[in-house]
Design a protein around this motif. Structure first.
Motif: not given
Length: 363
Positions: A70-72, A318-325, A331-334, A339-345
């Motif tokens: 999903a991130v890629l 390893l991507y999550a803990f080592v790769g800053g990018r 985190l931006q995607m999550l 926010l989208e799920s919150r707006d829907a409610l």
């Protein structure tokens, strides 16, 4: 898998390398005959522990690889050369994950899926292993030329070169899996009364020892030793250059992710390959063989193979803990999903002349 052999009497009790139709097979109480009884308790524990381990690896791996994909996809317009290789690593790991239920079922109750699926699952295992180490080798060479010699093996304007390299890797891996397509079969072991997906080197009435040794050493040399030497040389040269301070902090941080991926690969697969090399030397009588050593090797092959399978669900962690990018975009995607799920409610009132702003109530 390579640790499953039902022709041990042929290898231990016969003085000849070749076995014809009239070759007598000894059924005396050899090490192999007693091995089934001596490892019955270990086999029962394995039948419970390994399926649970593979089930957890399947769940964690599919979730983690799904997040990486999903991130890629979100970053597809700004893909780097390394991201393309990582995408192919992701595909290889995901393919291996889908084979885990079959191996778990085999350990629990024997192989019941037929010879075609046996060949397919065994080939996928080999292709994934070869593909993983070959892609990491390509990344290592690219980083080595870029950092040490300031030579760009791939350029952003010619992304087809990266895809062509990855396609070449897949084709080579498929060719290296030919022994699995030829020799893997569903066979019944009369001693343990179980059906397994294993190698039948007697299928073509040729030398069992020669075919076994040839396929093993192909796996050892081409699939592990040569790529390992290349990667150790490349990253040793890179680290020496970075320690001299000739590269910026950004490049040092970029190389950290790839270095961790390579280390994780070696940690997970080196024990299996070392054990397999010892087992190869043991099988061709280069090393002294005893009942105890045979049993220990069988258990070690099973345990180290399980460690290798777990590797396919480690990369996303390893991507999550080592790769800053990667962590930043994840985190931006999550956060955007939250926010989208919150707006829907949220229920908002209509704007009136008495109110310049909508009033919203969020649940």
């Amino acid at each position: 898998e390579d640790n499953l052999y039902f022709y041990c009497d042929l290898l231990l009790n016969s003085s000849d390398d070749d076995f014809g139709d009239n070759e007598s097979i000894s059924t005396s109480d050899t090490c192999c005959t007693g091995r089934v009884c001596m490892t019955e308790t270990a086999a029962e524990l394995e039948a419970v522990f390994i399926p649970v381990l593979y089930s957890l690896a399947l769940i964690v791996g599919l979730l983690g690889n799904g997040l990486v994909l999903a991130v890629l996809c979100q970053l597809r317009r700004s893909w780097s050369i390394t991201d393309t290789f990582i995408l192919h690593l992701l595909v290889a790991d995901t393919l291996l994950l889908f084979t885990l239920p079959f191996w778990a079922a085999e350990i629990a109750q024997g192989w019941s899926f037929g010879t075609p699926l046996c060949k397919l699952m065994g080939a996928i295992f080999k292709v994934n292993f070869y593909c993983g180490i070959f892609l990491l080798t390509c990344i290592s060479l690219d980083r080595y030329l870029s950092i040490v010699h300031a030579v760009q093996m791939y350029s952003r304007g010619k992304s087809w070169k990266v895809h062509a390299s990855c396609l070449g890797v897949w084709l080579i891996c498929l060719l290296l899996s030919i022994p699995d397509w030829i020799f893997l079969q569903q066979l019944e072991d009369e001693r343990s009364k179980t059906v397994k997906c294993t190698y039948n080197y007697l299928a073509y009435k040729t030398s069992v020892k020669d075919w076994q040794e040839a396929s093993r050493w192909l796996y050892h040399i081409v699939g592990f030793i040569i790529p390992s030497i290349i990667m150790v040389f490349c990253y040793s040269s890179i680290l020496l250059r970075l320690f001299r301070g000739s590269q910026g902090f950004k490049k040092q941080r970029a190389i950290r992710v790839i270095l961790v991926l390579v280390l994780a690969f070696f940690i997970c697969w080196t024990p299996y390959n070392i054990t397999l090399i010892v087992d190869t030397l043991h099988a061709n009588r280069t090393l002294n063989e005893t009942c105890e050593s045979t049993i220990i090797l069988e258990l070690l092959l099973s345990a180290t193979a399980a460690l290798g399978y777990i590797h396919c669900c480690l990369n996303p962690i390893l991507y999550a803990f080592v790769g800053g990018r990667f962590r930043h975009h994840l985190l931006q995607m999550l956060n955007s999903m939250h926010l989208e799920s919150r707006d829907a409610l949220c229920i908002c009132s209509e704007q009136t002349s008495f109110s310049l702003k909508k009033k919203c109530v969020c649940f």
